[in-house]
Design a protein around this motif. Structure first.
Motif, PDB file in Angstrom:
ATOM      1  N   GLY A   1     -19.137  65.635  47.369  1.00  0.00           N
ATOM      2  CA  GLY A   1     -18.083  66.168  46.507  1.00  0.00           C
ATOM      3  C   GLY A   1     -16.924  65.196  46.360  1.00  0.00           C
ATOM      4  O   GLY A   1     -16.380  65.031  45.260  1.00  0.00           O
ATOM      5  N   ALA A   2     -16.555  64.541  47.456  1.00  0.00           N
ATOM      6  CA  ALA A   2     -15.467  63.560  47.399  1.00  0.00           C
ATOM      7  C   ALA A   2     -15.853  62.380  46.526  1.00  0.00           C
ATOM      8  O   ALA A   2     -15.049  61.887  45.716  1.00  0.00           O
ATOM      9  N   TRP A   3     -17.079  61.898  46.695  1.00  0.00           N
ATOM     10  CA  TRP A   3     -17.539  60.765  45.882  1.00  0.00           C
ATOM     11  C   TRP A   3     -17.566  61.142  44.406  1.00  0.00           C
ATOM     12  O   TRP A   3     -17.137  60.366  43.553  1.00  0.00           O
ATOM     13  N   TRP A   4     -18.025  62.338  44.105  1.00  0.00           N
ATOM     14  CA  TRP A   4     -18.130  62.782  42.717  1.00  0.00           C
ATOM     15  C   TRP A   4     -16.742  62.833  42.060  1.00  0.00           C
ATOM     16  O   TRP A   4     -16.548  62.306  40.963  1.00  0.00           O
ATOM     17  N   GLY A   5     -15.781  63.478  42.731  1.00  0.00           N
ATOM     18  CA  GLY A   5     -14.444  63.589  42.164  1.00  0.00           C
ATOM     19  C   GLY A   5     -13.755  62.246  42.043  1.00  0.00           C
ATOM     20  O   GLY A   5     -13.067  61.979  41.049  1.00  0.00           O
ATOM     21  N   TYR A   6     -13.926  61.386  43.046  1.00  0.00           N
ATOM     22  CA  TYR A   6     -13.284  60.076  43.022  1.00  0.00           C
ATOM     23  C   TYR A   6     -13.804  59.220  41.871  1.00  0.00           C
ATOM     24  O   TYR A   6     -13.027  58.560  41.167  1.00  0.00           O
ATOM     25  N   ARG A   7     -15.105  59.241  41.652  1.00  0.00           N
ATOM     26  CA  ARG A   7     -15.706  58.382  40.631  1.00  0.00           C
ATOM     27  C   ARG A   7     -15.429  58.856  39.209  1.00  0.00           C
ATOM     28  O   ARG A   7     -15.733  58.143  38.249  1.00  0.00           O
ATOM     29  N   GLN A   8     -14.866  60.051  39.054  1.00  0.00           N
ATOM     30  CA  GLN A   8     -14.468  60.483  37.725  1.00  0.00           C
ATOM     31  C   GLN A   8     -13.278  59.672  37.210  1.00  0.00           C
ATOM     32  O   GLN A   8     -13.117  59.498  35.991  1.00  0.00           O
ATOM     33  N   TYR A   9     -12.453  59.172  38.111  1.00  0.00           N
ATOM     34  CA  TYR A   9     -11.198  58.539  37.717  1.00  0.00           C
ATOM     35  C   TYR A   9     -11.006  57.130  38.275  1.00  0.00           C
ATOM     36  O   TYR A   9     -10.011  56.473  37.951  1.00  0.00           O
ATOM     37  N   TYR A  10     -11.947  56.669  39.117  1.00  0.00           N
ATOM     38  CA  TYR A  10     -11.840  55.333  39.699  1.00  0.00           C
ATOM     39  C   TYR A  10     -13.201  54.640  39.669  1.00  0.00           C
ATOM     40  O   TYR A  10     -14.241  55.301  39.759  1.00  0.00           O
ATOM     41  N   PRO A  11     -13.203  53.324  39.562  1.00  0.00           N
ATOM     42  CA  PRO A  11     -14.473  52.582  39.584  1.00  0.00           C
ATOM     43  C   PRO A  11     -15.050  52.503  40.991  1.00  0.00           C
ATOM     44  O   PRO A  11     -14.402  52.881  41.969  1.00  0.00           O
ATOM     45  N   ALA A  12     -16.270  52.004  41.089  1.00  0.00           N
ATOM     46  CA  ALA A  12     -16.924  51.838  42.391  1.00  0.00           C
ATOM     47  C   ALA A  12     -16.176  50.809  43.231  1.00  0.00           C
ATOM     48  O   ALA A  12     -15.514  49.907  42.711  1.00  0.00           O
ATOM     49  N   LEU A  13     -16.285  50.936  44.549  1.00  0.00           N
ATOM     50  CA  LEU A  13     -15.559  50.055  45.458  1.00  0.00           C
ATOM     51  C   LEU A  13     -16.005  48.598  45.352  1.00  0.00           C
ATOM     52  O   LEU A  13     -15.245  47.695  45.711  1.00  0.00           O
ATOM     53  N   VAL A  14     -17.213  48.363  44.892  1.00  0.00           N
ATOM     54  CA  VAL A  14     -17.727  46.993  44.837  1.00  0.00           C
ATOM     55  C   VAL A  14     -17.299  46.258  43.573  1.00  0.00           C
ATOM     56  O   VAL A  14     -17.597  45.068  43.426  1.00  0.00           O
ATOM     57  N   THR A  15     -16.619  46.928  42.658  1.00  0.00           N
ATOM     58  CA  THR A  15     -16.169  46.272  41.438  1.00  0.00           C
ATOM     59  C   THR A  15     -14.922  45.428  41.728  1.00  0.00           C
ATOM     60  O   THR A  15     -14.154  45.747  42.643  1.00  0.00           O
ATOM     61  N   PRO A  16     -14.686  44.374  40.953  1.00  0.00           N
ATOM     62  CA  PRO A  16     -13.535  43.495  41.223  1.00  0.00           C
ATOM     63  C   PRO A  16     -12.187  44.215  41.168  1.00  0.00           C
ATOM     64  O   PRO A  16     -11.267  43.854  41.891  1.00  0.00           O
TER      65      PRO A  16
END
Length: 299
Positions: free
Chosen positions: A231-246
């Motif tokens: 659930g945390a990953w789902w909500g976070y990725r709605q508004y932020y890119p993946a951690l591995v992106t520059p």
């Protein structure tokens, strides 16, 4: 040329349904929580249900809400304030409450549907003194209990609500913090990993406390942790890119494009030589396309 204020209002109205839906989800949670729910049959000789009822929980609901709900929210706001980014605060909080709303609602739906007895069921139920065996070729129903005031919660063991809420709040904070710390920038500073261990340890200890209070079986807290993390990953990725992106430390730009004619007001940072935005909520003058000091757009 469109001025900044009308554009800010368009952004506000475009995200208003997100806030309304999130509030509605929390309302749905309170509505679902009032449903009596299913109550499974049980075995009166099952020792896993014979644990004592803890009158005082190690982590009560109010403490859970403060530690895993209020504290992460305050940290997000403080980080956004240091960065002087209203947009980061907006996306961070909206994604956070979306995650928690999804998790608590989904957890409650599963709880009332599964109807699994808690480890302290017999203490809640107070079985008749002479009842030492199940009916022939069968199991025992909750209707034999001599006490029923705590039975509704007594059949809501799976999954653990404390565990799912704690892991959702702390895992979201971990993702948010890891992005702001540039954890995956290929430089490998170990202090970042130690800092990120704090929220993970907090959620783990809260989940373990539920087995210590005999409120949940181990599989209940494991399932709750998985729900919380997803659930945390789902909500976070709605508004932020993946951690591995520059540019993982920057929120996505608003869904409403800014159509100001002046290049200075482009919503995204200009790609050198092109003047094109890259999809993140940042702004930079075209005269300095490679400037490292890029601030979020003022919304």
């Amino acid at each position: 040329m469109t001025t900044g204020r009308p554009w800010r209002w368009r952004v506000f109205w475009s995200y208003l349904p997100d806030w309304v839906l999130t509030i509605a989800l929390w309302g749905a949670f309170y509505g679902v929580d009032k449903i009596d729910g299913y109550r499974r049959l049980f075995d009166v000789t099952d020792t896993s249900l014979a644990h004592p009822y803890a009158r005082k929980e190690r982590v009560p609901v109010w403490m859970l809400a403060v530690v895993c709900g209020l504290v992460p929210g305050i940290i997000i706001l403080l980080v956004a304030a240091v960065r002087r980014s209203f947009w980061d605060a907006h996306n961070g909080i909206l994604g956070f409450i979306l995650s928690l709303g999804l998790v608590v609602t989904f957890t409650d739906i599963i709880k009332i549907t599964v109807g699994r007895p808690r480890p302290d069921l017999f203490d809640r139920c107070q079985l008749p003194p002479g009842l030492t065996a199940n009916p022939t070729h069968g199991l025992t129903s909750w209707t034999v209990c001599t006490r029923t005031d705590k039975l509704q919660e007594g059949f809501r063991s799976f999954p653990s609500g404390h565990s799912s809420f704690a892991w959702c709040g702390m895992w979201y904070l971990t993702l948010y913090s890891a992005a702001k710390l540039r954890t995956y920038n290929n430089k490998g500073y170990t202090f970042k990993s130690w800092l990120l261990l704090a929220p993970i340890s907090c959620s783990s200890l809260i989940a373990v406390s539920r087995t210590m209070d005999y409120r949940h079986h181990p599989t209940d807290v494991i399932a709750g942790a998985i729900i919380g993390v997803l659930g945390a990953w789902w909500g976070y990725r709605q508004y932020y890119p993946a951690l591995v992106t520059p540019k993982s430390f920057k929120p996505f730009r608003p869904r409403v494009p800014r159509d100001d004619a002046l290049p200075l007001h482009n919503l995204g940072p200009a790609t050198p030589g092109t003047g094109e935005p890259d999809g993140y909520g940042e702004t930079v003058p075209l005269s300095h396309p490679s400037s490292p000091h890029i601030r979020d757009a003022s919304v």
